[in-house]
Design a protein around this motif. Sequence first.
Motif, PDB file in Angstrom:
ATOM      1  N   SER A  60     -23.475 -62.803  28.600  1.00 41.35           N
ATOM      2  CA  SER A  60     -23.125 -61.540  29.237  1.00 41.35           C
ATOM      3  C   SER A  60     -21.648 -61.452  29.595  1.00 41.35           C
ATOM      4  N   SER A  61     -21.080 -62.528  30.148  1.00 36.82           N
ATOM      5  CA  SER A  61     -19.704 -62.459  30.633  1.00 36.82           C
ATOM      6  C   SER A  61     -18.682 -63.060  29.679  1.00 36.82           C
ATOM      7  N   GLY A  62     -19.130 -63.946  28.796  1.00 36.25           N
ATOM      8  CA  GLY A  62     -18.199 -64.642  27.919  1.00 36.25           C
ATOM      9  C   GLY A  62     -17.547 -65.860  28.558  1.00 36.25           C
ATOM     10  N   SER A  63     -17.916 -66.192  29.779  1.00 40.12           N
ATOM     11  CA  SER A  63     -17.356 -67.390  30.412  1.00 40.12           C
ATOM     12  C   SER A  63     -17.737 -68.621  29.587  1.00 40.12           C
ATOM     13  N   ALA A  64     -16.767 -69.500  29.389  1.00 40.96           N
ATOM     14  CA  ALA A  64     -16.962 -70.639  28.494  1.00 40.96           C
ATOM     15  C   ALA A  64     -16.778 -71.955  29.235  1.00 40.96           C
ATOM     16  N   TYR A  65     -17.481 -72.978  28.756  1.00 43.18           N
ATOM     17  CA  TYR A  65     -17.446 -74.298  29.362  1.00 43.18           C
ATOM     18  C   TYR A  65     -17.369 -75.325  28.233  1.00 43.18           C
ATOM     19  N   TYR A  66     -16.621 -76.403  28.479  1.00 40.99           N
ATOM     20  CA  TYR A  66     -16.361 -77.378  27.427  1.00 40.99           C
ATOM     21  C   TYR A  66     -16.579 -78.804  27.917  1.00 40.99           C
ATOM     22  N   SER A  67     -16.916 -79.672  26.984  1.00 42.36           N
ATOM     23  CA  SER A  67     -16.929 -81.097  27.289  1.00 42.36           C
ATOM     24  C   SER A  67     -15.489 -81.594  27.297  1.00 42.36           C
ATOM     25  N   HIS A  68     -15.259 -82.691  27.957  1.00 42.17           N
ATOM     26  CA  HIS A  68     -13.893 -83.216  28.058  1.00 42.17           C
ATOM     27  C   HIS A  68     -13.271 -83.523  26.703  1.00 42.17           C
ATOM     28  N   PRO A  69     -13.992 -84.135  25.763  1.00 42.36           N
ATOM     29  CA  PRO A  69     -13.344 -84.473  24.473  1.00 42.36           C
ATOM     30  C   PRO A  69     -12.915 -83.270  23.644  1.00 42.36           C
ATOM     31  N   THR A  70     -13.508 -82.099  23.898  1.00 43.90           N
ATOM     32  CA  THR A  70     -13.216 -80.949  23.055  1.00 43.90           C
ATOM     33  C   THR A  70     -12.333 -79.910  23.726  1.00 43.90           C
ATOM     34  N   LYS A  71     -12.190 -80.009  25.035  1.00 42.35           N
ATOM     35  CA  LYS A  71     -11.408 -79.002  25.746  1.00 42.35           C
ATOM     36  C   LYS A  71      -9.965 -79.010  25.261  1.00 42.35           C
ATOM     37  N   GLY A  72      -9.458 -77.822  24.949  1.00 42.20           N
ATOM     38  CA  GLY A  72      -8.101 -77.706  24.445  1.00 42.20           C
ATOM     39  C   GLY A  72      -8.011 -77.698  22.927  1.00 42.20           C
ATOM     40  N   ARG A  73      -9.045 -78.175  22.234  1.00 38.75           N
ATOM     41  CA  ARG A  73      -9.052 -78.158  20.765  1.00 38.75           C
ATOM     42  C   ARG A  73     -10.113 -77.199  20.223  1.00 38.75           C
ATOM     43  N   PHE A  74     -11.212 -77.062  20.927  1.00 35.13           N
ATOM     44  CA  PHE A  74     -12.317 -76.199  20.489  1.00 35.13           C
ATOM     45  C   PHE A  74     -12.348 -74.938  21.345  1.00 35.13           C
ATOM     46  N   THR A  75     -12.747 -73.845  20.719  1.00 32.82           N
ATOM     47  CA  THR A  75     -12.915 -72.588  21.429  1.00 32.82           C
ATOM     48  C   THR A  75     -14.254 -71.969  21.060  1.00 32.82           C
ATOM     49  N   ILE A  76     -15.076 -71.711  22.059  1.00 31.49           N
ATOM     50  CA  ILE A  76     -16.364 -71.061  21.844  1.00 31.49           C
ATOM     51  C   ILE A  76     -16.208 -69.580  22.141  1.00 31.49           C
ATOM     52  N   SER A  77     -16.853 -68.752  21.349  1.00 33.60           N
ATOM     53  CA  SER A  77     -16.788 -67.307  21.552  1.00 33.60           C
ATOM     54  C   SER A  77     -18.066 -66.674  21.047  1.00 33.60           C
ATOM     55  N   ARG A  78     -18.239 -65.401  21.351  1.00 33.46           N
ATOM     56  CA  ARG A  78     -19.416 -64.689  20.831  1.00 33.46           C
ATOM     57  C   ARG A  78     -19.059 -63.258  20.512  1.00 33.46           C
ATOM     58  N   ASP A  79     -19.773 -62.720  19.551  1.00 32.65           N
ATOM     59  CA  ASP A  79     -19.652 -61.326  19.169  1.00 32.65           C
ATOM     60  C   ASP A  79     -21.009 -60.698  19.469  1.00 32.65           C
ATOM     61  N   THR A  80     -21.090 -59.974  20.584  1.00 30.62           N
ATOM     62  CA  THR A  80     -22.384 -59.445  21.001  1.00 30.62           C
ATOM     63  C   THR A  80     -22.914 -58.399  20.027  1.00 30.62           C
TER      64      THR A  80
END
Length: 123
Positions: free
Chosen positions: A53-73
């Motif tokens: 609903s909001s698009g707020s994203a959360y990451y594991s430590h090894p991937t933060k800064g390199r991976f980006t999660i997103s969605r197209d509703t």
Amino acid sequence: VQLQASGGGLVRAGASLRLSCAASGQTFSNYNMGWFRQTPGKEREFVASISWSSGSAYYSHPTKGRFTISRDTAKSTMYLQMNNLKPEDTAVYYCAADRQPAQWIQASTVDYWGQGTQVTVSS
């Protein structure tokens, strides 16, 4: 809820890949989404999650800064943009749907899994 993951492949270290997860089902909007990965002999590991609903994203430590999660509703599709890939990112990546708030998603709470897509990063 049905989840269809795609976009894996074989790349060299430093390269990028984008994974997609197409979702369907009448009650899909009631779920938040996430990506996990698994290597042989190890437990499935949390990578990232997103509030549908909001698009707020959360990451594991090894991937933060390199991976980006997103969605197209509009397309009911979630993405994982993976940059600067490392050999240790090699795994089968699974998308997941969970009724939990996105920041609380973990493998034990996932309600639905996609089929997995292989990502292999060579050094």
